[in-house]
Structure formats: C-alpha cells, structure tokens
Write a protein that holds these residues in place. Structure first.
Motif: not given
Length: 142
Positions: A64-65, A84-86, A101-102, A126-130
């Motif tokens: 969801q955005i 935001r999602g899983t 993730v956010t 990058f933040g998502m990959m972390v």
C-alpha cells in the motif's frame, strides 16, 4: 486541466497500484508515457510502467502506498509517498523473506490530456534491500 484535477490523476494512479490493478494503469498513463528513471531493460511507454510496477505487486502482495504530501503547479504534480508491504513473493529474484518493508519515494509527474505523460521518481531501494536483509546494514560489515 487544473492543478487539482492533475493531482486527482496521480491519486488515481496510487489507488490502482494499491488495488494491484496493472491493467487499469492505462486510465492514468499515456500509451507513450516517458519514464525519466527507468529500471534497466524497462520497455518504453505504458508497458514499461506496468513492467516496473509488476515486481512490487507480486513480491509484496497487498503493498500500500500512502501519500504524505502532494503539490501541484500547472501541469506538474510532485509528491512524497511511503509504500508499506510484506515480502511474501519473489521480488527481482529474491525469494520471499516474510519481512515487512517501508520504502519512501519522491515523484514528479507531468499531466496532459488527463493522463501522466512524463514521470520522474527516486525510491529508497537501498533502504528496502537493507530491510530485506539482502545487503548489510551500513556499518555492520558483511
């Protein structure tokens, strides 16, 4: 179109995204829409937009955005969003991790004839990959 009407086009895009409706993207993107920040190998136009959105919908079903801020001036709309999602599906070759993730992003769109004809976007990939554990947290080594 007025700035408010242009904002409504962008809001509709996010509604379609949140619904997981790839086919509906033709309502809001011109067939020849120009993505100024395509992913490698992305097709041009509407098909490229669908190609760039699809991995998020399959890798994070129900993602969801949320629009945190949106401004419009003339034919341009800029926004600050959070997705935001899983991670429960494969995403770009990464097997599901089950991790939430956010992801924050900044976007700008140019609207003509009631459709998005140009898009610029910057996402915190990058933040998502972390968050997914694919790359180490900065400072933790690896």
């Amino acid at each position: 179109m007025s700035p408010e009407e242009n904002k409504a086009v962008v809001r509709r895009f996010y509604d379609l995204f949140n619904e997981g409706n790839l086919e509906g993207l033709g309502e809001v993107f011109a067939a020849d829409a120009l993505d100024h920040d395509p992913v490698p190998g992305q097709a041009p136009g509407l098909e490229g937009v669908k190609q760039s959105v699809a991995p998020f919908l399959s890798g994070f079903p129900g993602i969801q955005i949320t629009i945190e801020q949106m401004i419009a001036d003339g034919d341009r709309v800029a926004d600050r969003i959070v997705a935001r999602g899983t991670h429960t599906g494969e995403f770009l070759g990464i097997p599901p991790t089950g991790k939430p993730v956010t992801v924050k992003a900044l976007n700008m769109y140019r609207i003509a004839g009631g459709k998005i004809v140009e898009a610029w976007h910057i996402e915190d990939v990058f933040g998502m990959m972390v968050q997914l554990g694919v790359v180490p947290t900065p400072g933790e080594g690896g």
